[in-house]
Write an enzyme that holds these catalytic residues in place. Structure first.
Site, mmCIF file in Angstrom:
data_model
loop_
_atom_site.group_PDB
_atom_site.id
_atom_site.type_symbol
_atom_site.label_atom_id
_atom_site.label_comp_id
_atom_site.label_asym_id
_atom_site.label_seq_id
_atom_site.Cartn_x
_atom_site.Cartn_y
_atom_site.Cartn_z
ATOM 1 C CD1 TRP A 192 -2.640 1.810 0.485
ATOM 2 C CD2 TRP A 192 -1.243 2.537 2.086
ATOM 3 N NE1 TRP A 192 -2.949 3.129 0.756
ATOM 4 C CE2 TRP A 192 -2.106 3.596 1.726
ATOM 5 C CE3 TRP A 192 -0.268 2.768 3.063
ATOM 6 C CZ2 TRP A 192 -2.023 4.871 2.322
ATOM 7 C CZ3 TRP A 192 -0.182 4.018 3.653
ATOM 8 C CH2 TRP A 192 -1.064 5.055 3.282
ATOM 9 C CD GLU A 233 -4.581 -1.484 2.032
ATOM 10 O OE1 GLU A 233 -3.432 -1.832 2.411
ATOM 11 O OE2 GLU A 233 -5.448 -1.061 2.818
ATOM 12 C CE LYS A 235 -6.102 6.165 2.585
ATOM 13 N NZ LYS A 235 -5.276 6.027 3.781
ATOM 14 C CG ASP A 266 -8.652 -0.752 4.427
ATOM 15 O OD1 ASP A 266 -9.715 -0.324 4.913
ATOM 16 O OD2 ASP A 266 -7.562 -0.694 5.034
ATOM 17 C CG HIS A 269 -8.732 1.958 1.829
ATOM 18 N ND1 HIS A 269 -7.464 1.528 1.521
ATOM 19 C CD2 HIS A 269 -8.653 2.480 3.067
ATOM 20 C CE1 HIS A 269 -6.654 1.767 2.544
ATOM 21 N NE2 HIS A 269 -7.348 2.343 3.495
ATOM 22 C CG HIS A 293 -6.032 -4.373 5.046
ATOM 23 N ND1 HIS A 293 -5.107 -3.369 4.871
ATOM 24 C CD2 HIS A 293 -5.322 -5.512 5.171
ATOM 25 C CE1 HIS A 293 -3.896 -3.893 4.874
ATOM 26 N NE2 HIS A 293 -3.997 -5.193 5.048
ATOM 27 C CG ASP A 301 -9.434 4.764 5.680
ATOM 28 O OD1 ASP A 301 -9.849 3.769 6.309
ATOM 29 O OD2 ASP A 301 -8.301 4.832 5.166
ATOM 30 C CG ASP A 303 -7.786 2.873 9.641
ATOM 31 O OD1 ASP A 303 -8.072 1.815 9.075
ATOM 32 O OD2 ASP A 303 -7.152 3.796 9.076
ATOM 33 C CG ASP A 333 -5.522 -1.439 8.187
ATOM 34 O OD1 ASP A 333 -4.990 -0.919 9.186
ATOM 35 O OD2 ASP A 333 -5.375 -0.997 7.027
HETATM 36 C C1 RNT Z 1 -3.750 2.812 4.825
HETATM 37 C C2 RNT Z 1 -3.897 1.367 4.548
HETATM 38 C C3 RNT Z 1 -2.800 0.493 5.060
HETATM 39 C C4 RNT Z 1 -2.365 0.845 6.472
HETATM 40 C C5 RNT Z 1 -1.533 -0.192 7.152
HETATM 41 C C6 RNT Z 1 -0.741 0.377 8.269
HETATM 42 O O1 RNT Z 1 -4.850 3.546 4.510
HETATM 43 O O2 RNT Z 1 -5.123 0.915 5.033
HETATM 44 O O3 RNT Z 1 -3.184 -0.841 4.950
HETATM 45 O O4 RNT Z 1 -3.454 1.105 7.300
HETATM 46 O O5 RNT Z 1 -0.800 -0.894 6.267
HETATM 47 ZN ZN ZN Z 2 -5.468 -1.229 4.903
#
Ligand code: RNT
Ligand code: ZN
Length: 426
Positions: A192, A233, A235, A266, A269, A293, A301, A303, A333
């Site tokens: 990523w 990955e 985004k 993810d 994302h 993820h 986003d 998290d 994640d």
């Molecule tokens: C970032 C991505 C990525 C990170 C991690 C730390 O937006 O989601 O995967 O969160 O790799």
């Molecule tokens: Zn991620």
């Protein structure tokens, strides 16, 4: 209640629940057996707010952000391992660990990202073996580094910057392959990158051409797929990359298809109302395998720790009901620095497992028969009925069976660990 009474009560409740599910044609014993074979990859970075151990500076750049200052974050790899061991001991089943390059152990030497070696992860590999983890997964760290300060890494227009990050990616694949070889299970090694711009660019194409080239170089070494699986990955946007992200969903979907890579989806994302659950049966028509993820975005986003939300249930249903589990690598994640970090892992992972269990306890065959017969009334009625079946009794029995605390009992252990260990980290 004494521990033995507690266990007896759980067994008794399970006996009743088993009958209820059996009436729906579901064999809970066999569900629990199948559930125990699913490994979730716990992300190490919840334990230290994505700081890593390269320097004291911690997370910087990359458009990802851990907020909060709850005391007790891991400051060393040994502390992180101790915290992870505590978390694993409170989660039913046998699971994996997902590492990032910034968690290398270089014995005090300054080793830049392009020079990392498998040896720098030897202790992690040994520890994974000691803990009987189901395997290790890995990620290049293309952020929190001076060479990422421009906001571009693999897609930079500066050839020397691209060269550095390609070298990092190559190093990470060798590290991943070593992990996979030593542990006898392929290491999913994810790429990523944060590349993008705050404001509207006039050249979107140039960076994407460069990214495709850089990725091709990064992946050029052929390594055994029994040891290493590559994933990419995408985004939608990040802090400071609101207007343009080079590695968009379409970019990586195309790249993964054309080059035979895993696509990493993810759940944070995409646009806030866009569900990742619905993407699974689409992309798996054409891709062999994917990486997830699993995260929880709140308005963006963000998290947040994964909870047992409708989105999470939908995700698990798609994986289970579609028969896709063997082709999906489930990684987590999220990173919340405002609560106890061990509890964050435990809550998020237990929720992921609960969602899988719920999906497995559903009589999918009966639902499908109704749907195929056009009986949408029956389908809706049964779907709603399932929501109040005695799921908790099955979950508690699973925890008991797997020798981890049932109900809220895990929290007492986290609180004790906080008093004895985390609170002393000042
Ligand atoms: C970032 C991505 C990525 C990170 C991690 C730390 O937006 O989601 O995967 O969160 O790799
Ligand atoms: Zn991620």
């Amino acid at each position: 209640m004494s521990p033995s009474n507690h266990a007896e009560r759980i067994q008794a409740a399970y006996g009743l629940a088993k009958d209820v599910y059996a009436e729906h044609g579901v064999d809970t014993d066999s569900v629990l057996e199948r559930l125990s074979a699913i490994a979730i990859s716990l992300h190490c970075w919840q334990g230290d707010d994505v700081g890593g151990f390269e320097s004291d500076a911690g997370l910087s750049g990359g458009g990802i952000q851990a907020t909060g200052n709850y005391p007790g974050k891991a400051r060393t790899a040994d502390e992180l391992r101790a915290d992870l061991a505590k978390a694993y001991s409170l989660i039913p089943g046998r699971h994996r660990l997902n590492l990032h390059a910034i968690y290398a152990e270089t014995a005090g030497a300054r080793v830049d990202r392009d020079a990392l070696q498998p040896e720098h992860f030897a202790r992690w590999i040994d520890w994974a073996r000691e803990q009987s983890l189901a395997g290790l997964d890995f990620n290049g760290s293309f952020f929190s580094h001076p060479k990422a300060d421009s906001g571009f890494t693999l897609a930079s227009k500066d050839a020397s910057i691209r060269k550095f990050w390609v070298a990092h990616g190559i190093a990470c694949r060798r590290i991943g392959a070593r992990m996979g070889r030593e542990l006898g299970t392929p290491c999913v090694t994810n790429v990523w990158i944060p590349d993008g711009t705050k404001d509207t660019p006039v050249d979107r194409k140039g960076h994407r051409e460069l990214l495709a080239q850089s990725l091709d170089e990064l992946f050029s070494e052929s390594l055994d797929s029994d040891a290493l699986l590559d994933s990419v990955e995408s985004k939608l946007f990040g802090i400071g990359s609101e207007s343009y992200v080079v590695g968009s969903h379409e970019f990586y979907l195309g790249y993964a298809l054309r080059r035979g890579k895993l696509l990493c989806l993810d759940t944070g994302h995409f646009h806030p109302t866009e569900g990742v659950a619905d993407k699974i049966s689409s992309v798996l028509q054409f891709l062999d395998e994917i990486l997830l993820h699993v995260s929880r975005g709140v308005r963006w986003d963000s998290d947040h720790v994964v909870t047992l939300s409708d989105e999470l249930e939908a995700l698990a249903q798609e994986m289970v009901w579609g028969g896709f589990l063997p082709r999906i690598h489930i990684g987590l994640d999220f990173f919340d620095a405002s609560i106890n970090r061990v509890a964050a892992w435990v809550i998020g992972t237990r929720c992921m497992i609960k969602a899988l269990l719920l999906a497995m306890l559903a009589p999918h065959g009966a639902l499908l028969a109704m749907e195929n017969a056009g009986d949408f009334t029956g389908r809706l009625a049964l779907l709603e009925e399932l929501k109040t079946l005695p799921f908790a009794a099955v979950w508690d029995a699973y925890c008991l069976q797997q020798d981890v605390p049932a109900g809220m009992a895990w929290l007492e252990e986290v609180r004790a660990y906080e008093n004895d260990v985390l609170a002393k980290r000042v």
